[in-house]
Design a protein around this motif. Sequence first.
Motif, PDB file in Angstrom:
ATOM      1  N   ARG A 220      -2.382  -4.468  -9.798  1.00 58.17           N
ATOM      2  CA  ARG A 220      -3.723  -3.912  -9.667  1.00 58.17           C
ATOM      3  C   ARG A 220      -3.864  -2.619 -10.468  1.00 58.17           C
ATOM      4  NH1 ARG A 220      -5.414  -4.916  -3.273  1.00 58.17           N
ATOM      5  NH2 ARG A 220      -5.048  -7.176  -3.296  1.00 58.17           N
ATOM      6  N   ASP A 221      -3.116  -2.510 -11.535  1.00 63.03           N
ATOM      7  CA  ASP A 221      -3.190  -1.325 -12.388  1.00 63.03           C
ATOM      8  C   ASP A 221      -4.563  -1.273 -13.057  1.00 63.03           C
ATOM      9  OD1 ASP A 221      -2.944   0.523 -14.600  1.00 63.03           O
ATOM     10  OD2 ASP A 221      -0.775   0.353 -14.402  1.00 63.03           O
ATOM     11  N   GLY A 251      -1.187   0.042  -7.848  1.00 62.05           N
ATOM     12  CA  GLY A 251      -2.074   0.569  -8.870  1.00 62.05           C
ATOM     13  C   GLY A 251      -1.299   1.179 -10.023  1.00 62.05           C
ATOM     14  N   ALA A 256       0.551   5.858  -7.432  1.00 64.53           N
ATOM     15  CA  ALA A 256       0.493   4.577  -6.733  1.00 64.53           C
ATOM     16  C   ALA A 256       1.859   4.069  -6.303  1.00 64.53           C
ATOM     17  CB  ALA A 256      -0.174   3.528  -7.632  1.00 64.53           C
TER      18      ALA A 256
END
Length: 272
Positions: A220-221, A251, A256
């Motif tokens: 989910r970067d 992330g 993250a």
Amino acid sequence: MSSEAESRFHMVDVSSLTFGPRRAMLRTDDGVRIEAVHEPFPASVADTAVVVAHGFTGAVDRPAVRRAARALGRHAAAVVTFSFRGHGRSGGLSTLGDREVLDLAAAVRWARELGHARVATVGFSMGGSVVLRQAALDRSAPAGPDAVAAVSAPARWYYRGTAPMRRLHWMVTRPAGRLVGRYGFRTRVDARPWDPEPLPPFRAVPLIAPAPLLLVHGDRDPYFPLDHPRMLAAAAPEGAPVELWLEPGMGHAENAAGEELLDRLGAWLVRR
């Protein structure tokens, strides 16, 4: 310590002459002063040091960097953190991963000067691109690392395929954006374009072996999608010691990276 080392490593704010955290101003090969912190492993003098390279707009005293340092230091390793040029209390201007390889090299040499026989590097985002390039350019001691981990690193330059990267390009290429960087993020950016263009991270990967390499990326970067870590992994020569961890739900970069990931990362850096 040699006279060359004395001019390169100027110690300041040392809390203990024998054991404990110590701060230093390091001098890079191009004369930039870089703030750095060495934190020894509490139980004993560790053979391994982990050098942490933060992401763009980070710095040695940012909470996410300090949290990562504490987690990595639980694995029988000393930890060296530092601020890239143009960040925090370091001098110079940020070149967005180009001349930052000289900052990382200074930190690795300092770790060896402090007696650590083995030095591993880990970088986040921009710092990830720097650890890849520095390992490719400095392939032997004292500046060459023994193991390398790149977290949330880009594979190639000039990527604008996501909204956060388009905002970042505005910040570093426009005068108004650089003012935002300077006063909003305490990051001073060099306005001059790269000349020549630095070696792209994916082209650095084949030059890192035989040092082991770990690539870590969240699925989910919001900055760099998964084609970046896959491109980096695909660039490794057949049989090279390269691992790819694709982290579900993660992330971007040090902000993250959760405690569980940092724990696995610290274990990998020490045992490899």
